[in-house]
Design a protein around this motif. Structure first.
Motif, PDB file in Angstrom:
ATOM      1  N   ALA A  65       0.837  -1.207   0.000  1.00  0.00           N
ATOM      2  CA  ALA A  65       0.000   0.000   0.000  1.00  0.00           C
ATOM      3  C   ALA A  65       0.873   1.259   0.000  1.00  0.00           C
ATOM      4  O   ALA A  65       0.613   2.200  -0.761  1.00  0.00           O
ATOM      5  N   ALA A  66       1.901   1.264   0.816  1.00  0.00           N
ATOM      6  CA  ALA A  66       2.785   2.428   0.887  1.00  0.00           C
ATOM      7  C   ALA A  66       3.483   2.677  -0.449  1.00  0.00           C
ATOM      8  O   ALA A  66       3.602   3.828  -0.895  1.00  0.00           O
ATOM      9  N   ARG A  67       3.934   1.623  -1.090  1.00  0.00           N
ATOM     10  CA  ARG A  67       4.606   1.780  -2.394  1.00  0.00           C
ATOM     11  C   ARG A  67       3.644   2.282  -3.459  1.00  0.00           C
ATOM     12  O   ARG A  67       4.056   2.936  -4.407  1.00  0.00           O
ATOM     13  N   ARG A  68       2.369   1.970  -3.278  1.00  0.00           N
ATOM     14  CA  ARG A  68       1.353   2.439  -4.231  1.00  0.00           C
ATOM     15  C   ARG A  68       0.841   3.828  -3.879  1.00  0.00           C
ATOM     16  O   ARG A  68      -0.009   4.357  -4.582  1.00  0.00           O
ATOM     17  N   GLY A  69       1.335   4.392  -2.779  1.00  0.00           N
ATOM     18  CA  GLY A  69       0.870   5.710  -2.350  1.00  0.00           C
ATOM     19  C   GLY A  69      -0.482   5.680  -1.675  1.00  0.00           C
ATOM     20  O   GLY A  69      -1.179   6.681  -1.606  1.00  0.00           O
ATOM     21  N   GLN A  70      -0.860   4.514  -1.152  1.00  0.00           N
ATOM     22  CA  GLN A  70      -2.138   4.349  -0.464  1.00  0.00           C
ATOM     23  C   GLN A  70      -1.903   4.294   1.041  1.00  0.00           C
ATOM     24  O   GLN A  70      -0.796   4.009   1.493  1.00  0.00           O
ATOM     25  N   PRO A  71      -2.950   4.555   1.831  1.00  0.00           N
ATOM     26  CA  PRO A  71      -2.797   4.489   3.286  1.00  0.00           C
ATOM     27  C   PRO A  71      -2.403   3.086   3.742  1.00  0.00           C
ATOM     28  O   PRO A  71      -2.946   2.088   3.260  1.00  0.00           O
ATOM     29  N   ALA A  72      -1.457   3.031   4.667  1.00  0.00           N
ATOM     30  CA  ALA A  72      -0.978   1.746   5.180  1.00  0.00           C
ATOM     31  C   ALA A  72      -1.201   1.616   6.684  1.00  0.00           C
ATOM     32  O   ALA A  72      -0.920   0.566   7.250  1.00  0.00           O
ATOM     33  N   ASP A  73      -1.706   2.664   7.326  1.00  0.00           N
ATOM     34  CA  ASP A  73      -1.811   2.696   8.782  1.00  0.00           C
ATOM     35  C   ASP A  73      -2.610   1.541   9.372  1.00  0.00           C
ATOM     36  O   ASP A  73      -2.176   0.908  10.330  1.00  0.00           O
ATOM     37  N   ALA A  74      -3.791   1.263   8.819  1.00  0.00           N
ATOM     38  CA  ALA A  74      -4.652   0.219   9.389  1.00  0.00           C
ATOM     39  C   ALA A  74      -3.999  -1.161   9.248  1.00  0.00           C
ATOM     40  O   ALA A  74      -4.041  -1.969  10.184  1.00  0.00           O
ATOM     41  N   LEU A  75      -3.386  -1.410   8.099  1.00  0.00           N
ATOM     42  CA  LEU A  75      -2.714  -2.690   7.887  1.00  0.00           C
ATOM     43  C   LEU A  75      -1.524  -2.838   8.828  1.00  0.00           C
ATOM     44  O   LEU A  75      -1.308  -3.897   9.419  1.00  0.00           O
ATOM     45  N   LEU A  76      -0.778  -1.764   8.973  1.00  0.00           N
ATOM     46  CA  LEU A  76       0.386  -1.787   9.862  1.00  0.00           C
ATOM     47  C   LEU A  76      -0.039  -1.978  11.311  1.00  0.00           C
ATOM     48  O   LEU A  76       0.589  -2.740  12.053  1.00  0.00           O
TER      49      LEU A  76
END
Length: 101
Positions: A65-76
């Motif tokens: 998600a981070a590499r795609r520029g999408q939010p990663a907070d919930a997954l992390l």
């Protein structure tokens, strides 16, 4: 991709092969394929109740998600919760060091 990997003695479970293919596709920048493989790996790990592998898969989904520029907070955050519950100190360290948020 529909199999799970084990060491040569069959003692150590190495997760769904989709997991490894998802990491490879992420590194290669094939986002759609990575998303497919990681979602398939997550479904397999959840069906097996393999909590350490669920945590690892969520972490890889966060990286994607981070590499795609999408939010990663919930997954992390989910990966972190699972890494504390299992416990998985090395994954917790990796999450703490990540610059995804």
């Amino acid at each position: 991709a529909e199999h799970c990997a084990v060491d040569s003695g069959g003692v150590v479970f190495l997760g769904s092969t989709h997991y490894t293919l998802g990491m490879l596709a992420t590194v290669l920048g094939d986002w759609d394929r990575a998303e497919h493989h990681l979602a398939s790996a997550l479904a397999r790990h959840q069906a097996m109740g393999a909590r350490p592998w669920i945590a690892r898969t969520r972490y890889e989904q966060a990286l994607l998600a981070a590499r795609r520029g999408q939010p990663a907070d919930a997954l992390l955050a989910e990966a972190g919760r699972l890494a504390r519950a299992v416990p998985m100190p090395l994954l917790r360290r990796d999450i703490a060091r990540s610059k995804l948020t």
